[in-house]
Design a protein around this motif. Structure first.
Motif, PDB file in Angstrom:
ATOM      1  N   UNK A  47      -5.207 -26.898  31.140  1.00 22.70           N
ATOM      2  CA  UNK A  47      -4.135 -27.556  30.400  1.00 22.70           C
ATOM      3  C   UNK A  47      -2.785 -27.100  30.931  1.00 22.70           C
ATOM      4  N   UNK A  48      -1.909 -28.065  31.189  1.00 22.49           N
ATOM      5  CA  UNK A  48      -0.550 -27.782  31.647  1.00 22.49           C
ATOM      6  C   UNK A  48       0.413 -28.618  30.837  1.00 22.49           C
ATOM      7  N   UNK A  49       1.547 -28.163  30.467  1.00 20.99           N
ATOM      8  CA  UNK A  49       1.965 -26.770  30.473  1.00 20.99           C
ATOM      9  C   UNK A  49       1.379 -26.035  29.268  1.00 20.99           C
ATOM     10  N   UNK A  50       1.505 -24.726  29.294  1.00 17.86           N
ATOM     11  CA  UNK A  50       1.061 -23.950  28.142  1.00 17.86           C
ATOM     12  C   UNK A  50       1.929 -24.271  26.942  1.00 17.86           C
ATOM     13  N   UNK A  51       1.397 -24.075  25.759  1.00 19.80           N
ATOM     14  CA  UNK A  51       2.173 -24.320  24.550  1.00 19.80           C
ATOM     15  C   UNK A  51       3.009 -23.085  24.232  1.00 19.80           C
ATOM     16  N   UNK A  52       4.083 -23.288  23.496  1.00 21.95           N
ATOM     17  CA  UNK A  52       4.936 -22.172  23.092  1.00 21.95           C
ATOM     18  C   UNK A  52       4.345 -21.496  21.853  1.00 21.95           C
TER      19      UNK A  52
END
Length: 87
Positions: A47-52
């Motif tokens: 998965x891109x981008x990582x979640x905040x």
């Protein structure tokens, strides 16, 4: 936000992230441990981008609101629901 929209991809929707969090809760764990496990599993899945972190907290809030998890004695605990009594 909760479901995928034009602005929120399916992999970032709160229900998707919440399901990924719930999979990490085979046993009670601290918030930071679940955050670490979630990031590792999302990285391995590509998965891109990582979640905040704040998006992760929103996913926890969503799960709590839906009755999927509780916060007890400093640990996140997945609730077990008896399907027969839920009807």
């Amino acid at each position: 936000m909760i479901q995928p929209t034009k602005g929120i991809s399916a992999e970032r929707a709160l229900l998707t992230v919440g399901a990924q969090v719930a999979r990490q809760l085979d046993q009670p764990a601290t918030v930071s441990a679940v955050w670490h496990l979630l990031n590792e599993s999302r990285r391995k899945a590509g998965y891109q981008p990582n979640i905040s972190y704040w998006w992760f907290i929103l996913a926890l809030d969503t799960l709590h609101t839906l009755g999927v998890l509780n916060y007890e004695d400093g640990l996140l605990v997945k609730r077990s629901i008896d399907a027969a009594s839920a009807v």
